[in-house]
Every structure is written in structure tokens, then in C-alpha cells.
Design a protein around this motif. Structure first.
Motif, PDB file in Angstrom:
ATOM      1  N   ILE A 199       0.818  -1.235  -0.004  1.00  0.00           N
ATOM      2  CA  ILE A 199      -0.053  -0.004   0.043  1.00  0.00           C
ATOM      3  C   ILE A 199       0.949   1.222   0.122  1.00  0.00           C
ATOM      4  CG2 ILE A 199      -1.547   1.399   1.524  1.00  0.00           C
ATOM      5  CD1 ILE A 199      -2.699  -1.256   2.357  1.00  0.00           C
ATOM      6  N   HIS A 200       1.802   1.243   0.774  1.00  0.00           N
ATOM      7  CA  HIS A 200       2.857   2.384   0.909  1.00  0.00           C
ATOM      8  C   HIS A 200       3.539   2.546  -0.207  1.00  0.00           C
ATOM      9  CE1 HIS A 200       5.403   4.736   4.227  1.00  0.00           C
ATOM     10  NE2 HIS A 200       6.154   4.563   3.144  1.00  0.00           N
ATOM     11  N   ASP A 201       4.064   1.478  -0.850  1.00  0.00           N
ATOM     12  CA  ASP A 201       5.058   1.831  -2.022  1.00  0.00           C
ATOM     13  C   ASP A 201       4.362   1.981  -3.052  1.00  0.00           C
ATOM     14  OD1 ASP A 201       7.323   1.419  -0.300  1.00  0.00           O
ATOM     15  OD2 ASP A 201       7.471  -0.717  -0.673  1.00  0.00           O
ATOM     16  N   THR A 202       3.165   1.532  -3.369  1.00  0.00           N
ATOM     17  CA  THR A 202       2.233   1.824  -4.666  1.00  0.00           C
ATOM     18  C   THR A 202       1.823   3.394  -4.504  1.00  0.00           C
ATOM     19  OG1 THR A 202       1.361  -0.396  -4.385  1.00  0.00           O
ATOM     20  CG2 THR A 202       0.245   1.186  -5.778  1.00  0.00           C
ATOM     21  N   ALA A 203       1.584   3.863  -3.084  1.00  0.00           N
ATOM     22  CA  ALA A 203       0.912   5.135  -3.107  1.00  0.00           C
ATOM     23  C   ALA A 203       2.115   6.182  -3.584  1.00  0.00           C
ATOM     24  CB  ALA A 203       0.495   5.632  -1.519  1.00  0.00           C
ATOM     25  N   ILE A 204       3.174   5.994  -3.214  1.00  0.00           N
ATOM     26  CA  ILE A 204       4.439   6.743  -3.442  1.00  0.00           C
ATOM     27  C   ILE A 204       4.502   6.562  -5.054  1.00  0.00           C
ATOM     28  CG2 ILE A 204       6.967   7.148  -3.097  1.00  0.00           C
ATOM     29  CD1 ILE A 204       6.658   6.271  -0.298  1.00  0.00           C
ATOM     30  N   ALA A 205       4.764   5.387  -5.714  1.00  0.00           N
ATOM     31  CA  ALA A 205       4.819   5.235  -6.934  1.00  0.00           C
ATOM     32  C   ALA A 205       3.854   5.697  -7.908  1.00  0.00           C
ATOM     33  CB  ALA A 205       4.937   3.767  -7.345  1.00  0.00           C
ATOM     34  N   ASP A 206       2.721   5.689  -7.475  1.00  0.00           N
ATOM     35  CA  ASP A 206       1.586   6.483  -8.241  1.00  0.00           C
ATOM     36  C   ASP A 206       1.711   7.997  -8.217  1.00  0.00           C
ATOM     37  OD1 ASP A 206       0.457   4.243  -8.989  1.00  0.00           O
ATOM     38  OD2 ASP A 206      -1.061   4.197  -7.458  1.00  0.00           O
ATOM     39  N   LEU A 207       1.902   8.388  -7.116  1.00  0.00           N
ATOM     40  CA  LEU A 207       2.248   9.895  -6.913  1.00  0.00           C
ATOM     41  C   LEU A 207       3.465  10.381  -8.001  1.00  0.00           C
ATOM     42  CD1 LEU A 207       1.694  12.793  -5.840  1.00  0.00           C
ATOM     43  CD2 LEU A 207       3.030  12.148  -3.971  1.00  0.00           C
ATOM     44  N   ARG A 208       4.483   9.605  -7.998  1.00  0.00           N
ATOM     45  CA  ARG A 208       5.616   9.715  -8.869  1.00  0.00           C
ATOM     46  C   ARG A 208       5.200   9.952 -10.283  1.00  0.00           C
ATOM     47  NH1 ARG A 208      10.900   9.325  -5.610  1.00  0.00           N
ATOM     48  NH2 ARG A 208      11.584  10.124  -7.623  1.00  0.00           N
ATOM     49  N   GLU A 209       4.457   8.850 -10.588  1.00  0.00           N
ATOM     50  CA  GLU A 209       3.886   8.920 -11.856  1.00  0.00           C
ATOM     51  C   GLU A 209       2.788  10.101 -12.111  1.00  0.00           C
ATOM     52  OE1 GLU A 209       2.222   5.089 -12.749  1.00  0.00           O
ATOM     53  OE2 GLU A 209       1.135   5.920 -14.407  1.00  0.00           O
ATOM     54  N   LEU A 210       2.101  10.315 -11.315  1.00  0.00           N
ATOM     55  CA  LEU A 210       0.960  11.604 -11.497  1.00  0.00           C
ATOM     56  C   LEU A 210       1.873  12.708 -11.975  1.00  0.00           C
ATOM     57  CD1 LEU A 210      -1.545  10.768  -8.977  1.00  0.00           C
ATOM     58  CD2 LEU A 210      -2.068  10.763 -11.515  1.00  0.00           C
ATOM     59  N   LEU A 211       2.865  12.873 -11.104  1.00  0.00           N
ATOM     60  CA  LEU A 211       3.602  14.250 -11.263  1.00  0.00           C
ATOM     61  C   LEU A 211       4.994  14.226 -12.016  1.00  0.00           C
ATOM     62  CD1 LEU A 211       3.236  15.947  -7.702  1.00  0.00           C
ATOM     63  CD2 LEU A 211       2.058  16.579  -9.866  1.00  0.00           C
ATOM     64  N   ASN A 212       5.193  13.102 -12.744  1.00  0.00           N
ATOM     65  CA  ASN A 212       6.509  12.796 -13.218  1.00  0.00           C
ATOM     66  C   ASN A 212       7.661  13.290 -12.318  1.00  0.00           C
ATOM     67  OD1 ASN A 212       5.826  11.980 -15.995  1.00  0.00           O
ATOM     68  ND2 ASN A 212       5.148  13.831 -16.424  1.00  0.00           N
ATOM     69  N   VAL A 213       7.722  12.909 -11.194  1.00  0.00           N
ATOM     70  CA  VAL A 213       8.671  13.072 -10.373  1.00  0.00           C
ATOM     71  C   VAL A 213      10.130  12.681 -10.864  1.00  0.00           C
ATOM     72  CG1 VAL A 213       9.545  13.047  -7.989  1.00  0.00           C
ATOM     73  CG2 VAL A 213       7.049  13.249  -8.361  1.00  0.00           C
ATOM     74  N   PRO A 214      11.089  13.294 -11.267  1.00  0.00           N
ATOM     75  CA  PRO A 214      12.552  13.073 -11.638  1.00  0.00           C
ATOM     76  C   PRO A 214      12.994  12.023 -10.620  1.00  0.00           C
ATOM     77  CG  PRO A 214      12.438  15.509 -11.803  1.00  0.00           C
ATOM     78  CD  PRO A 214      11.060  15.148 -10.809  1.00  0.00           C
ATOM     79  N   SER A 215      13.995  11.310 -11.112  1.00  0.00           N
ATOM     80  CA  SER A 215      14.562  10.271 -10.139  1.00  0.00           C
ATOM     81  C   SER A 215      15.648  10.970  -9.067  1.00  0.00           C
ATOM     82  CB  SER A 215      15.182   9.066 -11.108  1.00  0.00           C
ATOM     83  OG  SER A 215      16.394  10.042 -11.852  1.00  0.00           O
ATOM     84  N   ASN A 216      15.947  12.300  -9.377  1.00  0.00           N
ATOM     85  CA  ASN A 216      16.783  12.664  -8.243  1.00  0.00           C
ATOM     86  C   ASN A 216      15.918  13.392  -7.097  1.00  0.00           C
ATOM     87  OD1 ASN A 216      16.241  14.628 -10.106  1.00  0.00           O
ATOM     88  ND2 ASN A 216      17.661  15.804  -9.578  1.00  0.00           N
ATOM     89  N   TYR A 217      14.560  13.233  -7.120  1.00  0.00           N
ATOM     90  CA  TYR A 217      13.764  13.762  -5.943  1.00  0.00           C
ATOM     91  C   TYR A 217      13.125  12.588  -5.316  1.00  0.00           C
ATOM     92  CZ  TYR A 217      13.683  18.226  -8.120  1.00  0.00           C
ATOM     93  OH  TYR A 217      14.124  19.432  -8.619  1.00  0.00           O
ATOM     94  N   LYS A 218      13.121  12.954  -3.811  1.00  0.00           N
ATOM     95  CA  LYS A 218      12.611  11.593  -2.790  1.00  0.00           C
ATOM     96  C   LYS A 218      11.070  12.269  -2.491  1.00  0.00           C
ATOM     97  CE  LYS A 218      16.197   9.140  -2.742  1.00  0.00           C
ATOM     98  NZ  LYS A 218      16.758   8.591  -1.700  1.00  0.00           N
ATOM     99  N   VAL A 219      10.301  11.007  -2.304  1.00  0.00           N
ATOM    100  CA  VAL A 219       8.739  11.405  -1.835  1.00  0.00           C
ATOM    101  C   VAL A 219       8.866  11.132  -0.635  1.00  0.00           C
ATOM    102  CG1 VAL A 219       6.552  10.643  -2.123  1.00  0.00           C
ATOM    103  CG2 VAL A 219       7.576  11.250  -4.334  1.00  0.00           C
ATOM    104  N   LEU A 220       8.571  11.660   0.521  1.00  0.00           N
ATOM    105  CA  LEU A 220       8.479  11.421   1.919  1.00  0.00           C
ATOM    106  C   LEU A 220       7.102  11.448   2.408  1.00  0.00           C
ATOM    107  CD1 LEU A 220      11.445  13.338   3.077  1.00  0.00           C
ATOM    108  CD2 LEU A 220      11.420  10.955   2.106  1.00  0.00           C
ATOM    109  N   LEU A 221       6.625  10.726   3.181  1.00  0.00           N
ATOM    110  CA  LEU A 221       5.476  10.674   3.790  1.00  0.00           C
ATOM    111  C   LEU A 221       5.356  11.064   5.179  1.00  0.00           C
ATOM    112  CD1 LEU A 221       3.567   7.736   2.012  1.00  0.00           C
ATOM    113  CD2 LEU A 221       3.650  10.033   1.428  1.00  0.00           C
ATOM    114  N   MET A 222       5.056  12.284   5.640  1.00  0.00           N
ATOM    115  CA  MET A 222       5.128  12.464   7.346  1.00  0.00           C
ATOM    116  C   MET A 222       4.037  12.876   7.946  1.00  0.00           C
ATOM    117  SD  MET A 222       8.749  14.671   6.333  1.00  0.00           S
ATOM    118  CE  MET A 222       9.161  14.993   8.026  1.00  0.00           C
ATOM    119  N   GLN A 223       4.212  13.111   9.154  1.00  0.00           N
ATOM    120  CA  GLN A 223       3.156  13.730   9.933  1.00  0.00           C
ATOM    121  C   GLN A 223       3.275  15.284  10.423  1.00  0.00           C
ATOM    122  OE1 GLN A 223       1.191  10.789  12.399  1.00  0.00           O
ATOM    123  NE2 GLN A 223       2.741   9.216  12.194  1.00  0.00           N
ATOM    124  N   GLY A 224       2.145  15.698  10.760  1.00  0.00           N
ATOM    125  CA  GLY A 224       2.360  17.090  11.477  1.00  0.00           C
ATOM    126  C   GLY A 224       1.732  18.093  10.565  1.00  0.00           C
ATOM    127  N   GLY A 225       1.238  17.723   9.388  1.00  0.00           N
ATOM    128  CA  GLY A 225       0.380  18.719   8.582  1.00  0.00           C
ATOM    129  C   GLY A 225       1.506  19.683   7.974  1.00  0.00           C
TER     130      GLY A 225
END
Ligand code: PMP
Length: 366
Positions: A50-76
Motif C-alpha cells: 500500500i505504502h510503496d504503491t501510493a508513492i509510485a503512483d504519486l511519482r507517476e502522476l507528477l512525473n517526479v524526476p529520479s533525483n527527487y525523494k517522496v516522503l510521507l510525514m505527519q504534522g501537517g
């Protein structure tokens, strides 16, 4: 019954009905596991998917280049006001803040606890415009340039991406317009967004950060706000907001099958244009104080009766809206009036309902 109301809230806000139904169907038995996603270990294989698919789908939606990281955090978003400064301001000790509304002002105040904040603009008398970049006073020595792409309270949305010195990373709060339009990630150092407007329930915050900006944090940075530690642990340093990430992942799938970010952008333009046209054609009966060029496609604020608002008429409008099932249209307490938030999950048909009410209200009260 769900369909009896239309929720125009600024956030937490409406989620796509399809997604909510999917959540409901799978609530007691997530992906055949026999348990709810809320009861799943965040270290389990089931959750990892679930976790990895969400990140992969977001990368695809926004064409996130490979030198960028996607982090999921708390605290709003508020957590990121601190995190951005803690992780980056130590580079030179100072940062540039473009203050165009309530949220960027709050971010600047938070950052000032950790370094020197340079206000790029003279203090604006009111937040109804984005001064053109030629008037900005940028500091060549800044650790980063910070701005808020869509000021949720005032309804002010940037119509351009600031041009900054290649050495100075651009940091952007996209909490209230994330995934509502295509963006060129490569122009940014950091983008963050709280989920509870366009992409999911409150509790999860998305950060997209360029790799070379990771590891520059101040020593005092708490681990859960530390980009480096979060990155090293694939955002599983501690228990993540698993339910929120699950729902957000379903929203990403929904966006993918609904025309992607370009599709969301087209819908956003059509919806907001419908409301702004009624405002502009009402001969001042409805009044939006925001300069046309920077009017938000997500949050449409307006007064009724006059530029400063006739409170009696506004109350009547809200009551009538509520009677017709249109809720959470009240403006932010700091500005008053009405605010219609038209996030991705709001349909054109729902926006047309609001438009119909506005036209009828105009005819009866002009
Ligand atoms: N930035 C923007 C643009 C927002 O609209 C909000 C919340 N309305 C925040 C930051 C703060 O987010 P949170 O409440 O998640 O801390």
C-alpha cells in the motif's frame, strides 16, 4: 445519505465518492488480509504494498524526476513550516519568504525560530494579489526561497513559478492545490502538501525533496521532522499514518483514471470560472477582492451585498445554501464572507448547483 449534501469545505474537504465507497467495502477486510488496514502492522508485506504503491503512483502522476525523494510525514502543513526551516535554513542561516497570505505568514514566523527570515515583499496591506517578481527583494545568500502556491484563506494562487538563482532552492507549500495542475518538479527544491484538501484525510503530509537538499538539517531537528532520517527509512522511521496513506493511495488511483493531473486542471478551471463569472457579472452584488490574474482555482472567496459584505445577506445566503444541502461555505473567520472550495473531488455538476443558487439569490436580493 451521502449525496444529500455538497461539501464545499476548505479542508478537511470532500473526497471522491468512489474512493469513500472503496474504503467502505474494504474496511473490514483489506486486500484479502482478513483485517482492516488500520489493524495492519506497518512492517507487514501487506502494508508495504500500500505504502510503496501510493508513492509510485504519486511519482507517476507528477512525473517526479529520479533525483527527487517522496516522503510521507505527519504534522501537517504546520509541521512542515518547522521542518523546512530545520532541514534547510542551516545552509546559510537565512531564508527568503514571499508572504502573500495567512499561511506563508505563519510559515515565516515559524522559520524565524531557527534562523533569519528575510521578507521578500514589504508587508502587504491586504492579501489580494501576488506582486510581480520584479518588485521582490531576494537575498543572494538565502538558504532557500519560500512561497505558498495557493493561499487557502484569501483565495490567492500564483500564476507563475518564481525564478530564482540556480544555487537557491525554491520551497513551495502546495497544501491546497496539490495535484490540481501539472507542475515541473525540477524547478523546485522542496514541495510539501498536507493531504486533507485535495488528496486524502488529515494526518499525512507529502514532501517531494531534491536529493542534494537532504542531510543539511540543524542538529536540533527532531527525528520525525528530519528529511534524512525519513528518507533513509522510506518514511517508516516510526508508525506512519497508515489509514491516511491507504486512502490517499486510492485517491491517486482515482486521479489516474480521471484524466490525471491535466484532467484535474481542466475541471478546476471550468468549475472556478463558472463561479467567478457570476461574481463578475453581478454588478458588485457579489464581490471577490482578489486580483483576476491570481484568483484561486481551488478556493473562491466572496462577499455579498458590497465589497465589505452585508452580514445579514451573507447569513441568509449561507442558510439558504444549507437548506439546499450545500454546506461549509462560510469564509475563514479572519476574513468573513463566503468561501467556496472547489477541490478535485467537487464535480462540475455540484459547482453548477452552487452557481444556480447564486443566480437565484442575486435575482431575489439585487
Ligand atoms: N498551508 C496551507 C496552504 C493550508 O491551507 C493549511 C491548512 N489550511 C496549512 C498550510 C496548515 O496545515 P495543517 O492544518 O495541516 O497544519
Amino acid at each position: 445519505i451521502y449525496n444529500m449534501v455538497i461539501n464545499f469545505a476548505a479542508g478537511p474537504a470532500k473526497l471522491p465518492e468512489e474512493v469513500l465507497k472503496e474504503v467502505q467495502t474494504n474496511l473490514l477486510n483489506c486486500n484479502g488480509s482478513g483485517i482492516s488496514v488500520m489493524e495492519m502492522s506497518h512492517r507487514s508485506g501487506n502494508y508495504a504494498k500500500i505504502h510503496d504503491t501510493a508513492i509510485a503512483d504519486l511519482r507517476e502522476l507528477l512525473n517526479v524526476p529520479s533525483n527527487y525523494k517522496v516522503l510521507l510525514m505527519q504534522g501537517g502543513g504546520t509541521g512542515q513550516f518547522a521542518a523546512v526551516a530545520l532541514n534547510l535554513i542551516g545552509c546559510t542561516g537565512t531564508a527568503d519568504y514571499v508572504i502573500t497570505g495567512s499561511w506563508s505568514a505563519k510559515a515565516a514566523k515559524e522559520a524565524a525560530q531557527y534562523g533569519k527570515v528575510n521578507a521578500v515583499l514589504p508587508k502587504l496591506p491586504k492579501y489580494t494579489d501576488v506582486p510581480r517578481q520584479s518588485s521582490w527583494k531576494l537575498d543572494a545568500n538565502a538558504s532557500y526561497v519560500y512561497y505558498c502556491d495557493n493561499e487557502t484563506v484569501e483565495g490567492v494562487e500564483f500564476d507563475f513559478v518564481p525564478q530564482v538563482d540556480a544555487k537557491v532552492p525554491l520551497v513551495c507549500d502546495m497544501s491546497s492545490n496539490f495535484l490540481s495542475r501539472p507542475i515541473d518538479i525540477s524547478k523546485f527544491g522542496v514541495i510539501f502538501a498536507g493531504a486533507q484538501k485535495n488528496i486524502g484525510p488529515a494526518g499525512v503530509t507529502v514532501i517531494i525533496v531534491r536529493e542534494d537538499l537532504i542531510g543539511k538539517h540543524l542538529k536540533i531537528t527532531p527525528s520525525i521532522l528530519n528529511f534524512e532520517q525519513m528518507d533513509k527509512n522510506n518514511s517508516l522511521l516510526n508508525t506512519p499514518p497508515t489509514f491516511g496513506i491507504y486512502v490517499m493511495g486510492l485517491v491517486f488511483k482515482w486521479i489516474k483514471r480521471s484524466g490525471g493531473v491535466a484532467g484535474m486542471c481542466e475541471r478546476a478551471k471550468a468549475k472556478s470560472q463558472l463561479i467567478y463569472e457570476i461574481i463578475d457579472q453581478s454588478k458588485g452584488f457579489f464581490y471577490c477582492p482578489v486580483q483576476k490574474q491570481v484568483r484561486s482555482h481551488m478556493n473562491v472567496p466572496f462577499r455579498i451585498g458590497s465589497a465589505s459584505g452585508d452580514e445579514k445577506l451573507e447569513k441568509e445566503f449561507l442558510a439558504q445554501a444549507e437548506a439546499e444541502g450545500m454546506i461549509q461555505l462560510k469564509g475563514h473567520r479572519s476574513v468573513g464572507g463566503i468561501r467556496a472550495s472547489l477541490y478535485n473531488a467537487i464535480t462540475l455538476a455540484e459547482t453548477q448547483q452552487l452557481a444556480k443558487l447564486m443566480l437565484a439569490f442575486y435575482e431575489n436580493n439585487k
